[in-house]
Scaffold this motif. Structure first.
Motif, PDB file in Angstrom:
ATOM      1  N   TYR B 600      -0.171   5.227  -7.681  1.00 26.26           N
ATOM      2  CA  TYR B 600       0.720   5.911  -6.743  1.00 26.26           C
ATOM      3  C   TYR B 600       0.854   5.115  -5.453  1.00 26.26           C
ATOM      4  CZ  TYR B 600       3.135   9.905  -4.743  1.00 26.26           C
ATOM      5  OH  TYR B 600       4.086  10.714  -4.199  1.00 26.26           O
ATOM      6  N   LEU B 601      -0.295   4.705  -4.918  1.00 25.73           N
ATOM      7  CA  LEU B 601      -0.264   3.952  -3.657  1.00 25.73           C
ATOM      8  C   LEU B 601       0.403   2.591  -3.848  1.00 25.73           C
ATOM      9  CD1 LEU B 601      -3.820   4.816  -2.310  1.00 25.73           C
ATOM     10  CD2 LEU B 601      -1.607   5.725  -1.544  1.00 25.73           C
ATOM     11  N   GLY B 602       0.110   1.956  -4.981  1.00 29.28           N
ATOM     12  CA  GLY B 602       0.704   0.641  -5.263  1.00 29.28           C
ATOM     13  C   GLY B 602       2.220   0.726  -5.333  1.00 29.28           C
ATOM     14  N   ALA B 603       2.721   1.751  -6.030  1.00 27.18           N
ATOM     15  CA  ALA B 603       4.169   1.923  -6.158  1.00 27.18           C
ATOM     16  C   ALA B 603       4.789   2.279  -4.812  1.00 27.18           C
ATOM     17  CB  ALA B 603       4.468   2.999  -7.204  1.00 27.18           C
ATOM     18  N   LEU B 604       4.094   3.136  -4.057  1.00 26.53           N
ATOM     19  CA  LEU B 604       4.577   3.541  -2.731  1.00 26.53           C
ATOM     20  C   LEU B 604       4.709   2.326  -1.817  1.00 26.53           C
ATOM     21  CD1 LEU B 604       5.186   6.251  -1.248  1.00 26.53           C
ATOM     22  CD2 LEU B 604       2.875   6.134  -0.315  1.00 26.53           C
ATOM     23  N   ALA B 605       3.672   1.498  -1.797  1.00 23.06           N
ATOM     24  CA  ALA B 605       3.672   0.319  -0.936  1.00 23.06           C
ATOM     25  C   ALA B 605       4.748  -0.670  -1.381  1.00 23.06           C
ATOM     26  CB  ALA B 605       2.296  -0.341  -0.964  1.00 23.06           C
ATOM     27  N   THR B 606       4.860  -0.886  -2.694  1.00 23.54           N
ATOM     28  CA  THR B 606       5.864  -1.822  -3.211  1.00 23.54           C
ATOM     29  C   THR B 606       7.265  -1.373  -2.812  1.00 23.54           C
ATOM     30  OG1 THR B 606       4.418  -2.167  -5.101  1.00 23.54           O
ATOM     31  CG2 THR B 606       6.679  -2.973  -5.301  1.00 23.54           C
ATOM     32  N   HIS B 607       7.535  -0.077  -2.980  1.00 26.15           N
ATOM     33  CA  HIS B 607       8.839   0.475  -2.657  1.00 26.15           C
ATOM     34  C   HIS B 607       9.163   0.258  -1.176  1.00 26.15           C
ATOM     35  CE1 HIS B 607      11.675   4.070  -2.211  1.00 26.15           C
ATOM     36  NE2 HIS B 607      12.299   3.164  -2.958  1.00 26.15           N
ATOM     37  N   ALA B 608       8.200   0.617  -0.321  1.00 23.51           N
ATOM     38  CA  ALA B 608       8.415   0.495   1.123  1.00 23.51           C
ATOM     39  C   ALA B 608       8.607  -0.968   1.524  1.00 23.51           C
ATOM     40  CB  ALA B 608       7.229   1.101   1.870  1.00 23.51           C
ATOM     41  N   LEU B 609       7.772  -1.853   0.984  1.00 21.12           N
ATOM     42  CA  LEU B 609       7.863  -3.275   1.338  1.00 21.12           C
ATOM     43  C   LEU B 609       9.182  -3.876   0.876  1.00 21.12           C
ATOM     44  CD1 LEU B 609       4.276  -4.646   0.609  1.00 21.12           C
ATOM     45  CD2 LEU B 609       5.450  -4.523   2.823  1.00 21.12           C
ATOM     46  N   ALA B 610       9.588  -3.522  -0.353  1.00 23.38           N
ATOM     47  CA  ALA B 610      10.826  -4.086  -0.897  1.00 23.38           C
ATOM     48  C   ALA B 610      12.027  -3.637  -0.075  1.00 23.38           C
ATOM     49  CB  ALA B 610      10.984  -3.685  -2.358  1.00 23.38           C
ATOM     50  N   ILE B 611      12.003  -2.392   0.422  1.00 19.11           N
ATOM     51  CA  ILE B 611      13.110  -1.899   1.260  1.00 19.11           C
ATOM     52  C   ILE B 611      13.108  -2.633   2.601  1.00 19.11           C
ATOM     53  CG2 ILE B 611      13.881   0.106   2.614  1.00 19.11           C
ATOM     54  CD1 ILE B 611      13.322   1.824   0.187  1.00 19.11           C
ATOM     55  N   ALA B 612      11.919  -2.786   3.164  1.00 19.78           N
ATOM     56  CA  ALA B 612      11.816  -3.477   4.448  1.00 19.78           C
ATOM     57  C   ALA B 612      12.279  -4.929   4.323  1.00 19.78           C
ATOM     58  CB  ALA B 612      10.378  -3.426   4.943  1.00 19.78           C
ATOM     59  N   TRP B 613      12.005  -5.548   3.207  1.00 21.20           N
ATOM     60  CA  TRP B 613      12.335  -6.952   2.970  1.00 21.20           C
ATOM     61  C   TRP B 613      13.834  -7.152   2.873  1.00 21.20           C
ATOM     62  CZ3 TRP B 613       8.696 -10.787   2.845  1.00 21.20           C
ATOM     63  CH2 TRP B 613       9.138 -12.053   2.444  1.00 21.20           C
ATOM     64  N   SER B 614      14.522  -6.239   2.117  1.00 25.30           N
ATOM     65  CA  SER B 614      15.942  -6.464   1.829  1.00 25.30           C
ATOM     66  C   SER B 614      16.820  -6.037   2.991  1.00 25.30           C
ATOM     67  CB  SER B 614      16.339  -5.711   0.566  1.00 25.30           C
ATOM     68  OG  SER B 614      15.979  -4.346   0.693  1.00 25.30           O
TER      69      SER B 614
END
Lengths: 98, 614
Positions: B600-614
Motif C-alpha cells: 500500500y505504501l509503495g504504491a502510494l509513494a510511487t503514485h505521488a512521486l510519478a505525479i510530482a515528476w510529470s
C-alpha cells in the motif's frame, strides 16, 4: 596481506589459513581454538575435522568471496569448501613451496 | 503400511546423487540439482521388483551422524528410529560420490557401526573414471564387508546391479528393535581417517591433480573482478532473454489466440454463448497462456544454473554482501529459487542452520519477483513503457523489468537488515559450504524439468485460471444493464458493484474499480490479474488488452499498480507454506500484514512521486 605471511614464514613457517594468499599450498598443522565460537568451538573443530581438515592434510587456497578476503575457498582431498574467516583462523598451516 | 514391509534408506553426503538414484530405483521424478541440500524432507517411494512389499526412503544428505545441522538431523533421526510415526529402516543403501571417496567413506564407517545390513553405491562412477580414479570394487567390497556397486544414477548405469544387490539384501533377517542407540564415538576423527587410508590403500588410485578445466573455471569464477562481471552478466542476461528472446513466440501465440477469437465470433451466433466463449474462456485463458515462453526461458536458465554447480559459488561470492544485511551465503539459493516461485524457495530455507537467519529469509523470500508476477509486469510494461534502446544495448522495457526485480531485492535487503537489528545475533554457525565440481547440465533432467514447469503452467491455465475466468465472466456479465442504460454494461454487473465497493480503499493509490476487481482473484494466483483485466475490459489478446490499458490508465497509476505487485502477498499458497514452515500463526499474520502495508505504501509513494515528476 602476503607480506604478513612472509614475515611469519621466516620465523616459524606457520600461518593461519586466512592469511594465505590465493593459490598458496600449505599443510595443516593443527586446528586451534577460536574464542569467537564460544561454547560451540568444539563442535566447529569436530566438523572441520570430519570434513578432512586434519593435521597433515594438504590444502590449497582457490579464491575469496567478492569485496574482501572473507569467505575463503579452499581445496582439500580433492573437495572444495567455502569457509568464513573465523573458521579459517582456526586452521594453522605451514606454507609449502610452490 | 503393514509391518512386513521392508524399508531401505538412501544415506550419504549432500550432493552425491541420492535423489537421482532414488528416481532411478523407484521411477519417481523428484527434483535433482548440483548443490547440497536439494532434498530437505525425506521422501518415500516403492521398490516393486522384490518378493515382498518394500519401500525406499530418500534422506537429506548429511556429513556425519554426530555433528548435524537441522536438515542433517532428519537423516539421523530416521535412521535411529527417533522420528515419530516412522519405523526405522531395515537396511541401508549408502551412497558415495566416487570422486570424493574419503569424505563419503567416513560417513559409511559411522553407518556401519549401526549394525544394519548395508549396500554401498559408488555413484558418479563416470566422473571418477574421466578423472582417472581407479577403484578395485571387489577388493573394496571384501575390505568393507558389504556389497559394493558402481553406479551412474542419471544414466541408469549400474542401477540393475544395485537392484540385484537389493534383492540379495531382502533376505537378511529383519531386526526387531524399533530404536537404535547411536554408539559412542569409537575413535578420534584422525584415527577414522587413518583407517580409511588403510582401506583405500592399494585398491583405489587417485591422480594428483583434479581436471585442469575445473581449475581454470574456478580461477575465473572466483576472480575478484572477472567473477563479479560474470555474475552480473549472467543475471542481466536472464532478464534480457526473458523479454527479448521470448517475444517472437509470444507474438505467435497472441496472434493465434486473436485469430481463434475472431473466427469463433464469426462462427457462433451473437449472444450469451458467443460472449461466454470469446470474452470469458478465450480472453481469460489466452491472455495468460501468452506468457508461457517467458516462463520457459526463465526456468531454462534456473535449471541450467542449478545443474552446473555455479549456484553454491554464487552463494560463496555473495556471502559478504548478504552478511551486510544480516543474512549469509546460505540464504542465496532459497532466495534465488524464489524468483521462480516462493513456495519451493521457502521450503529450501530448511538448509539454513541459524533459526533467525532462516526466519528472515522466509519473511523476505516473497519479495523476490516470482514467475507469476511476470505476466502482470510484462503486460503493464509492454503497454506503458516505450521500446527505446538505451546505451545501444538494452531496451527500456527490459531495463524497467530489471528495475522491478531490483526494487524487490533492495526492499528485501532493507527488511532483512531491520529484522536482524531486532534479533541481535549470536551467530555461531559456520558457513562451511561445499563447492561441488562443475558439470554439464544433464540434457534429460534439464528437458524433464523444463517440461514439468511448462506443464504446471499450462495445467494452471486449464484449471485455476479457467475456473476463475468463468467466475469473473459471470460476475462481469450479470445482472444485465437496464434497457435505457447509458454507461457500459459492466458498470451494472456484480463485478462492477464489487469493484466500486472496495475502490475507496485504493483511491489514494489512483486505482480505478476495474483494477480493484482484478486484485481479488489474484489472491489465488497473481497471473490471473491479467485475465481478470481482459474480462473486465472485455478484450482478448495481449496487444489488444495492452492498448486498452494504455488508454484507460494514467501512467502514474500504472506504475503504482506495478509497485503494489512488487510487495503484495497475493498468493494463498505462499501464505500456507509460511504457516507450515514457521508453525506460528503470529509470524504468519505478521508476514501478511507487513507485506500488504509495504504494498500500500509503495504504491502510494510511487503514485505521488510519478505525479510530482510529470
Amino acid at each position: 596481506m602476503s607480506h604478513l605471511c612472509d614475515s611469519k614464514n621466516t620465523d616459524t613457517g606457520l600461518a593461519p589459513l586466512h592469511l594465505l594468499p590465493r593459490g598458496a599450498r600449505a599443510r595443516i598443522v593443527e586446528i586451534a581454538a577460536q574464542r569467537e565460537f564460544g561454547a560451540e568451538d568444539h563442535q566447529v573443530t569436530q566438523r572441520l575435522k570430519e570434513l578432512g581438515f586434519l593435521a597433515g592434510a594438504q590444502i590449497k587456497v582457490i579464491g575469496f568471496g567478492l569485496f574482501g578476503k572473507d569467505p575463503i575457498a579452499v581445496q582439500i582431498n580433492g573437495t572444495k569448501f567455502g569457509l568464513r574467516r573465523r573458521e579459517a583462523e582456526k586452521i594453522m598451516t605451514q606454507l609449502l613451496p610452490v | 503400511m503393514s509391518d512386513s514391509t521392508l524399508r531401505f534408506a538412501l544415506v550419504g553426503n549432500p550432493n552425491c546423487g541420492k535423489t537421482a538414484l532414488f528416481n532411478s530405483l523407484t521411477g519417481a521424478r523428484a527434483k535433482v540439482a548440483n548443490y547440497a541440500g536439494v532434498t530437505v524432507e525425506k521422501r518415500i517411494g516403492r521398490l516393486t521388483q522384490l518378493d515382498r512389499p518394500a519401500e525406499l526412503i530418500d534422506l537429506p544428505g548429511t556429513y556425519s551422524l554426530y555433528v548435524a545441522s537441522p536438515d542433517e538431523q532428519v537423516a539421523r533421526r530416521v535412521l535411529l528410529g527417533e522420528m515419530e510415526n516412522e519405523v526405522r529402516p531395515d537396511a541401508l543403501i549408502a551412497v558415495v560420490d566416487s570422486t570424493n571417496l574419503k569424505l563419503g567413506l567416513r560417513l559409511v564407517l559411522e553407518l556401519k557401526a549401526l549394525g544394519l545390513p548395508m549396500i554401498l553405491a559408488l555413484n558418479l562412477a563416470d566422473s571418477a573414471e574421466r578423472r582417472g580414479i581407479r577403484i578395485n570394487v571387489e577388493e573394496l567390497s571384501r575390505r568393507l564387508d558389504m556389497p559394493v556397486v558402481e553406479t551412474v544414477a542419471v544414466r541408469q548405469s549400474g542401477v540393475a546391479a544395485l537392484n540385484a544387490a537389493i534383492r540379495q539384501a531382502q533376505h537378511q533377517p529383519q531386526r526387531q528393535a524399533t530404536r537404535i542407540e547411536l554408539p559412542q564415538r569409537q575413535e578420534q576423527v584422525e584415527a577414522l581417517y587413518a583407517r580409511i587410508d588403510t582401506l583405500l590403500c592399494g585398491c583405489v588410485s587417485v591422480p594428483d591433480h583434479p581436471p585442469r578445466w575445473q581449475e581454470t573455471l574456478d580461477a575465473l569464477v572466483m576472480h575478484p573482478v572477472i567473477g563479479l562481471i560474470l555474475l552480473a552478466t549472467i543475471l542481466l542476461l536472464i532478464f534480457q532473454a526473458v523479454f527479448a528472446w521470448a517475444s517472437p513466440v509470444v507474438d505467435a501465440i497472441d496472434g493465434s489466440v486473436q485469430w481463434l477469437s475472431t473466427t469463433l465470433t464469426h462462427l457462433l451466433p451473437a449472444g450469451i454463448l458467443q460472449d461466454f466463449i470469446v470474452n470469458g474462456v478465450l480472453a481469460g485463458c489466452g491472455s495468460v497462456l501468452v506468457f508461457l515462453p517467458q516462463i520457459v526461458i526463465l526456468f531454462a536458465f534456473i535449471l541450467a544454473l542449478e545443474d552446473s554447480g555455479y549456484l553454491p559459488r554464487a552463494a560463496f561470492l555473495l556471502d559478504r554482501l548478504m552478511r551486510g544485511v544480516g543474512l549469509s551465503g546460505r540464504s542465496f539459493i532459497p532466495l534465488l529459487s524464489s524468483f521462480a516461485c516462493a513456495v519451493p524457495g521457502i521450503m529450501a530455507t530448511r538448509s539454513i542452520a541459524d533459526p533467525k537467519e532462516r526466519l528472515i529469509t522466509i519473511m523476505v523470500a516473497p519479495l523476490m519477483t516470482c514467475s507469476a508476477r511476470l505476466p502482470v509486469y510484462a503486460l503493464v510494461i509492454a503497454a506503458f513503457i516505450p521500446k527505446h534502446t538505451v546505451l545501444g544495448l538494452f531496451n527500456l522495457q527490459g531495463l524497467t523489468l530489471f528495475a522491478l526485480y531490483v526494487a524487490g531485492i533492495l526492499s528485501a535487503a532493507l527488511v532483512a537488515w531491520i529484522m536482524r537489528r531486532q534479533h541481535t545475533s549470536d551467530d555461531h554457525f559456520p558457513l562451511l559450504l561445499e563447492l561441488p565440481s562443475y558439470r554439464w547440465p544433464n540434457a534429460y533432467h534439464f528437458l524433464l524439468g523444463l517440461k514439468e514447469r511448462a506443464w504446471i503452467f499450462i495445467r494452471r491455465v486449464g484449471t485455476v485460471i479457467l475456473a476463475l475466468s468463468i467466475v469473473l465472466w459471470f460476475l462481469a456479465s450479470f445482472p444485465y444493464p437496464p434497457a435505457a442504460a447509458s454507461a457500459p454494461a459492466i458498470d451494472y454487473s456484480f463485478a462492477g458493484m464489487l469493484g466500486k465497493f472496495i475502490q475507496p480503499v485504493f483511491a489514494p493509490l489512483g486505482f480505478n474499480w476495474q483494477m480493484c476487481v482484478a486484485l481479488i482473484p489474484a489472491m489465488a494466483a497473481r497471473e490471473v490479474t491479467v485475465s481478470a483485466l481482459a474480462t473486465v475490459y472485455a478484450v482478448g489478446g495481449e496487444a489488444a488488452l495492452g492498448s486498452t490499458l494504455a488508454h484507460s490508465w494514467p501512467l502514474p497509476v500504472a506504475l503504482a499498480y506495478l509497485a503494489w505487485f512488487v510487495y503484495a502477498p497475493q498468493c494463498l499458497s505462499t501464505i500456507a507454506v509460511v504457516k507450515r514452515e514457521t508453525n506460528s500463526l503470529k509470524t504468519t499474520t505478521a508476514f501478511i500484514v507487513y507485506l500488504f502495508a509495504l504494498a500500500y505504501l509503495g504504491a502510494l509513494a510511487t503514485h505521488a512521486l510519478a505525479i510530482a515528476w510529470s
